[in-house]
Design a protein around this motif. Structure first.
Motif, PDB file in Angstrom:
ATOM      1  N   ALA A 401      -3.231  -5.781 -13.881  1.00  0.00           N
ATOM      2  CA  ALA A 401      -4.345  -5.499 -13.161  1.00  0.00           C
ATOM      3  C   ALA A 401      -4.843  -6.580 -11.995  1.00  0.00           C
ATOM      4  CB  ALA A 401      -5.732  -6.557 -13.915  1.00  0.00           C
ATOM      5  N   GLU A 402      -4.054  -8.111 -12.063  1.00  0.00           N
ATOM      6  CA  GLU A 402      -3.997  -9.266 -11.028  1.00  0.00           C
ATOM      7  C   GLU A 402      -3.369  -8.545 -10.027  1.00  0.00           C
ATOM      8  OE1 GLU A 402      -3.874 -13.927 -10.248  1.00  0.00           O
ATOM      9  OE2 GLU A 402      -3.436 -13.300 -12.866  1.00  0.00           O
ATOM     10  N   VAL A 403      -2.058  -7.871 -10.606  1.00  0.00           N
ATOM     11  CA  VAL A 403      -0.974  -7.481  -9.544  1.00  0.00           C
ATOM     12  C   VAL A 403      -1.467  -6.376  -8.703  1.00  0.00           C
ATOM     13  CG1 VAL A 403       1.425  -6.482  -8.529  1.00  0.00           C
ATOM     14  CG2 VAL A 403       1.183  -8.710 -10.811  1.00  0.00           C
ATOM     15  N   ALA A 404      -2.224  -5.142  -9.559  1.00  0.00           N
ATOM     16  CA  ALA A 404      -2.529  -4.189  -8.948  1.00  0.00           C
ATOM     17  C   ALA A 404      -4.339  -4.583  -7.643  1.00  0.00           C
ATOM     18  CB  ALA A 404      -3.670  -3.631  -9.779  1.00  0.00           C
ATOM     19  N   GLU A 405      -5.181  -6.204  -8.313  1.00  0.00           N
ATOM     20  CA  GLU A 405      -5.727  -6.201  -7.485  1.00  0.00           C
ATOM     21  C   GLU A 405      -5.676  -6.831  -5.726  1.00  0.00           C
ATOM     22  OE1 GLU A 405      -8.636 -10.813  -8.084  1.00  0.00           O
ATOM     23  OE2 GLU A 405      -9.582  -8.470  -8.837  1.00  0.00           O
ATOM     24  N   VAL A 406      -4.561  -7.379  -5.666  1.00  0.00           N
ATOM     25  CA  VAL A 406      -3.862  -8.475  -4.410  1.00  0.00           C
ATOM     26  C   VAL A 406      -3.389  -7.326  -4.051  1.00  0.00           C
ATOM     27  CG1 VAL A 406      -2.063  -9.147  -3.748  1.00  0.00           C
ATOM     28  CG2 VAL A 406      -3.424 -10.685  -5.676  1.00  0.00           C
ATOM     29  N   ALA A 407      -2.647  -6.388  -4.705  1.00  0.00           N
ATOM     30  CA  ALA A 407      -1.781  -4.985  -3.211  1.00  0.00           C
ATOM     31  C   ALA A 407      -2.906  -4.828  -2.477  1.00  0.00           C
ATOM     32  CB  ALA A 407      -1.122  -3.698  -4.269  1.00  0.00           C
ATOM     33  N   ARG A 408      -4.471  -3.778  -3.707  1.00  0.00           N
ATOM     34  CA  ARG A 408      -5.405  -3.207  -2.946  1.00  0.00           C
ATOM     35  C   ARG A 408      -5.591  -4.226  -1.542  1.00  0.00           C
ATOM     36  NH1 ARG A 408      -6.806  -1.705  -8.338  1.00  0.00           N
ATOM     37  NH2 ARG A 408      -7.764  -3.379  -8.374  1.00  0.00           N
ATOM     38  N   THR A 409      -6.173  -5.654  -1.723  1.00  0.00           N
ATOM     39  CA  THR A 409      -6.171  -6.561  -0.658  1.00  0.00           C
ATOM     40  C   THR A 409      -5.057  -6.489   0.269  1.00  0.00           C
ATOM     41  OG1 THR A 409      -7.383  -7.935  -2.183  1.00  0.00           O
ATOM     42  CG2 THR A 409      -7.283  -8.703  -0.474  1.00  0.00           C
ATOM     43  N   LEU A 410      -4.199  -6.906  -0.599  1.00  0.00           N
ATOM     44  CA  LEU A 410      -3.270  -6.756   1.027  1.00  0.00           C
ATOM     45  C   LEU A 410      -2.821  -5.649   1.884  1.00  0.00           C
ATOM     46  CD1 LEU A 410      -0.190  -8.106  -0.872  1.00  0.00           C
ATOM     47  CD2 LEU A 410      -1.245  -8.665   1.054  1.00  0.00           C
ATOM     48  N   ALA A 411      -3.646  -4.149   0.689  1.00  0.00           N
ATOM     49  CA  ALA A 411      -3.199  -2.482   1.770  1.00  0.00           C
ATOM     50  C   ALA A 411      -4.759  -2.846   2.870  1.00  0.00           C
ATOM     51  CB  ALA A 411      -3.318  -1.608   0.830  1.00  0.00           C
ATOM     52  N   VAL A 412      -5.966  -3.213   3.004  1.00  0.00           N
ATOM     53  CA  VAL A 412      -6.845  -3.437   3.119  1.00  0.00           C
ATOM     54  C   VAL A 412      -6.487  -4.520   4.676  1.00  0.00           C
ATOM     55  CG1 VAL A 412      -9.297  -3.818   3.749  1.00  0.00           C
ATOM     56  CG2 VAL A 412      -8.456  -2.544   1.597  1.00  0.00           C
ATOM     57  N   THR A 413      -6.627  -5.585   3.955  1.00  0.00           N
ATOM     58  CA  THR A 413      -5.504  -6.689   5.233  1.00  0.00           C
ATOM     59  C   THR A 413      -5.144  -6.345   6.254  1.00  0.00           C
ATOM     60  OG1 THR A 413      -6.410  -8.868   3.322  1.00  0.00           O
ATOM     61  CG2 THR A 413      -5.269  -9.135   5.248  1.00  0.00           C
ATOM     62  N   VAL A 414      -4.327  -5.500   5.477  1.00  0.00           N
ATOM     63  CA  VAL A 414      -2.753  -4.760   6.426  1.00  0.00           C
ATOM     64  C   VAL A 414      -3.356  -4.027   7.608  1.00  0.00           C
ATOM     65  CG1 VAL A 414      -0.960  -2.862   7.100  1.00  0.00           C
ATOM     66  CG2 VAL A 414      -0.883  -5.274   5.591  1.00  0.00           C
ATOM     67  N   LEU A 415      -4.737  -3.007   7.053  1.00  0.00           N
ATOM     68  CA  LEU A 415      -5.370  -2.117   8.127  1.00  0.00           C
ATOM     69  C   LEU A 415      -5.954  -2.878   8.947  1.00  0.00           C
ATOM     70  CD1 LEU A 415      -5.896   0.390   5.256  1.00  0.00           C
ATOM     71  CD2 LEU A 415      -4.488   0.569   7.286  1.00  0.00           C
ATOM     72  N   ARG A 416      -6.392  -3.790   8.732  1.00  0.00           N
ATOM     73  CA  ARG A 416      -7.606  -4.148   9.140  1.00  0.00           C
ATOM     74  C   ARG A 416      -6.724  -5.737  10.829  1.00  0.00           C
ATOM     75  NH1 ARG A 416     -13.026  -5.734   4.776  1.00  0.00           N
ATOM     76  NH2 ARG A 416     -13.085  -2.769   4.565  1.00  0.00           N
ATOM     77  N   THR A 417      -5.775  -5.609   9.866  1.00  0.00           N
ATOM     78  CA  THR A 417      -4.952  -6.602  11.399  1.00  0.00           C
ATOM     79  C   THR A 417      -4.486  -5.610  11.968  1.00  0.00           C
ATOM     80  OG1 THR A 417      -4.752  -8.558   9.454  1.00  0.00           O
ATOM     81  CG2 THR A 417      -3.263  -9.027  11.397  1.00  0.00           C
ATOM     82  N   VAL A 418      -3.791  -5.015  12.018  1.00  0.00           N
ATOM     83  CA  VAL A 418      -2.506  -4.008  12.701  1.00  0.00           C
ATOM     84  C   VAL A 418      -3.850  -2.971  13.379  1.00  0.00           C
ATOM     85  CG1 VAL A 418      -0.871  -4.687  11.520  1.00  0.00           C
ATOM     86  CG2 VAL A 418      -2.014  -2.239  11.410  1.00  0.00           C
ATOM     87  N   GLY A 419      -4.433  -2.362  12.806  1.00  0.00           N
ATOM     88  CA  GLY A 419      -5.216  -1.604  13.424  1.00  0.00           C
ATOM     89  C   GLY A 419      -4.482  -0.340  13.028  1.00  0.00           C
ATOM     90  N   THR A 420      -5.476   0.884  12.828  1.00  0.00           N
ATOM     91  CA  THR A 420      -5.244   2.361  12.448  1.00  0.00           C
ATOM     92  C   THR A 420      -5.502   3.588  14.175  1.00  0.00           C
ATOM     93  OG1 THR A 420      -6.580   3.143  11.276  1.00  0.00           O
ATOM     94  CG2 THR A 420      -5.360   1.863  10.141  1.00  0.00           C
ATOM     95  N   VAL A 421      -4.470   4.465  14.391  1.00  0.00           N
ATOM     96  CA  VAL A 421      -5.095   5.718  15.004  1.00  0.00           C
ATOM     97  C   VAL A 421      -5.568   6.658  14.534  1.00  0.00           C
ATOM     98  CG1 VAL A 421      -3.371   3.963  16.451  1.00  0.00           C
ATOM     99  CG2 VAL A 421      -2.839   5.675  15.270  1.00  0.00           C
TER     100      VAL A 421
END
Length: 421
Positions: A401-421
Motif C-alpha cells: 500500500a505504501e509503494v502504491a501511495e508513493v507511485a500515485r504521488t510521483l505520478a501527480v508530481t511529474v505531471l505538475r512539474t513537466v506539464g501536459t498538453v
C-alpha cells in the motif's frame, strides 16, 4: 484539486502490477558488484523500452571513471558496470523530471537469520519481505508504476521524464557518478530511497577510513617482550569516541531528530595471525560521518589530527604512530537548496492523490546519491516507500500500500512539474 489528466493517470495505477513487479525485482539477487547487478540493469532497460522510453544502456568505462579526480570510491570488486537511463520522447520545451533509484543491494548476511531464501520474496498480507524489499526495489517499482500509469492514460507531457537506474550506490555511488558523467541531467530529481514517506532534503556524508596500528611481535609466553597492537589500539578507540561527541555538538536543525547524526563507527577490527603470538599489527576500518556543508577534506583532517594527537600522548605510539588511509566509499554531504519549491509540490501531490499524513521534511544521517545529483546542480530530495530501520537487515520488508501511495504521488508530481498538453 485534481485535473482530468491527473484523475485519469491515478485511475491507471495498477496495484496488482506493483506487487508482481516488486516480487520480480527482489528475485534478482543484485548484490553490489555481482553479475546479477548487471542482469537487473538489462531487465530494467527492457521494461523502460516497453514503456515507450528512449533508452540509453551502456557499459561504463571503469578505468576512466576511477581515474577521475572526483570519483566517489568503491568497496566491492567488479569487472563491469552498466548504466540505464530512459527518457520520455514526447516532451517539448518543458522541464525534465528525473526519477532515480539504485538497483544494487547489500549481501544478505547470515542465511539462518532469514525465514527462507532472502531472494525468494514472501508476501504476508500487505507486506513483502526479502533482501532489497525496501532498499530500494520498492522505490524502483514506484517509478515504473507511475510511468506505466502516465502512459496507459495517454497523458501527453510538455516536458520530459528521465529515469536513472544506477548500480553501486551501496559502496560509493559509481552508477550515479557515471550516469552524470555521461551527460544525463534534469531540472529536479526525486530518489525513492526508503524514507517512510518523509521528504529527506539533506544527507550527512560518510567517509570510509582505515587505521593501521603497529605493535611488536613476541611469543605469547613472553608477552612482556612485545607490544600488543590490540592494547595499542585501545587509547585510539577512546579518542575516536571523544571525536564523535565533539563533532555531533550543535547539529543542523534538519538533523536534530537523530541522536547521533554524524556517527563515527568502527565496523571491523583485525589483529594477529596466531593465538600464542603477540600481534604486531591491528587494522581497524569504519565510517566517519560528514556534517552538512562540511568539506570532506576538513572531516578527514579532523580525524587524522585526532589520531595523531592520541599517538603523541601514548608512550608506544609516540615512536610508532598509527597510519590513516581512506579506502572505499567517500560520501560528501548533500542538500536541496533551502526554499526550493519541490517539497511543497510533493506535499500537494501527496494530499491530492489521497495520501494520509502530511510528509515531514528532515535530514538523514547516511550518505546517498543525493549528494552527487545536488553537487551537479540538480535540486534533489529523497521520498520513497519503506522504513530505513529495517534495510540491510533480515527484517527487511515493505508495505505494498505504501509503494502504491508513493507511485500515485510521483505520478501527480511529474505531471505538475513537466506539464501536459
Amino acid at each position: 484539486m485534481l485535473s482530468d489528466v491527473e484523475n485519469a493517470v491515478l485511475a491507471e495505477i495498477d496495484e496488482g502490477g506493483i506487487g508482481r513487479t516488486l516480487l520480480e525485482l527482489i528475485s534478482v539477487p543484485s548484490v553490489t558488484g555481482s553479475a546479477a547487478e548487471s542482469e537487473l540493469q538489462h531487465l530494467l532497460a527492457g521494461r523502460l523500452e516497453r514503456l515507450g522510453l528512449d533508452v540509453d544502456l551502456w557499459s561504463m568505462d571503469l578505468d576512466a571513471l576511477r581515474a577521475d579526480p572526483e570519483f566517489p570510491g568503491t568497496e566491492a570488486e567488479r569487472e563491469e558496470a552498466w548504466g540505464v537511463v530512459g527518457v520520455t520522447g514526447d516532451g517539448g520545451d518543458g522541464p525534465t523530471f528525473v526519477m532515480q533509484g539504485h538497483v544494487d543491494v547489500v549481501p544478505p548476511g547470515d542465511p539462518d537469520a532469514w525465514d527462507g531464501d532472502p531472494f525468494a520474496p514472501r508476501v504476508v498480507g500487505d507486506v513483502v519481505r526479502g533482501r532489497g524489499a525496501c532498499d530500494m526495489k520498492a522505490g524502483l517499482t514506484a517509478h515504473l508504476a507511475a510511468l506505466a500509469a502516465i502512459r496507459a492514460a495517454g497523458a501527453r507531457l510538455r516536458g520530459r521524464v528521465g529515469v536513472h537506474f544506477v548500480v553501486g550506490e551501496e559502496d560509493g555511488g559509481l552508477g550515479a557518478f557515471g550516469t552524470l558523467r555521461r551527460g544525463h541531467r534534469g531540472d529536479v530529481c526525486v530518489i525513492t530511497e526508503p524514507t517512510g514517506g518523509a521528504l529527506v532534503t539533506a544527507n550527512a556524508g560518510a567517509l570510509t577510513f582505515r587505521i593501521a596500528v603497529p605493535g611488536k611481535a613476541a611469543h605469547g609466553s613472553a608477552r612482556d617482550q612485545g607490544v600488543s597492537a590490540i592494547d595499542a589500539y585501545v587509547p585510539l578507540h577512546a579518542a575516536l569516541a571523544r571525536l564523535e561527541t565533539e563533532r555531533n555538538r550543535d547539529a543542523h536543525p534538519l538533523m536534530a531528530g537523530h541522536p547521533v547524526p554524524y556517527a563515527l563507527s568502527v565496523g571491523t577490527v583485525r589483529a594477529g595471525d596466531w593465538a600464542s603470538s603477540v600481534p604486531d599489527l591491528l587494522v581497524a576500518e569504519g565510517r566517519l560521518g560528514v556534517r552538512l556543508g562540511e568539506d570532506p577534506a576538513e572531516a578527514r583532517a579532523a580525524f587524522e589530527r585526532c589520531v595523531a594527537e592520541a599517538c603523541a600522548a601514548d608512550p608506544w605510539l609516540r615512536g610508532h604512530p598509527a597510519t590513516v588511509t581512506w579506502p572505499g566509499g567517500q560520501f560528501a554531504s548533500g542538500r536541496l537548496p533551502e526554499g526550493h519549491p519541490l517539497p511543497a509540490l510533493i506535499r500537494g501531490a501527496h494530499a491530492d492523490a489521497g495520501g494520509a499524513a502530511d510528509p515531514r521534511e528532515c535530514g538523514a544521517p547516511y550518505g546517498s546519491d543525493l549528494r552527487l545529483y545536488s553537487g551537479a546542480g540538480i535540486p534533489t530530495l529523497q521520498y520513497g516507500p519503506g522504513d530505513i530501520r529495517v534495510a540491510h537487515s533480515a527484517r527487511e520488508q515493505v508495505s505494498l500500500a505504501e509503494v502504491a501511495e508513493v507511485a500515485r504521488t510521483l505520478a501527480v508530481t511529474v505531471l505538475r512539474t513537466v506539464g501536459t498538453v
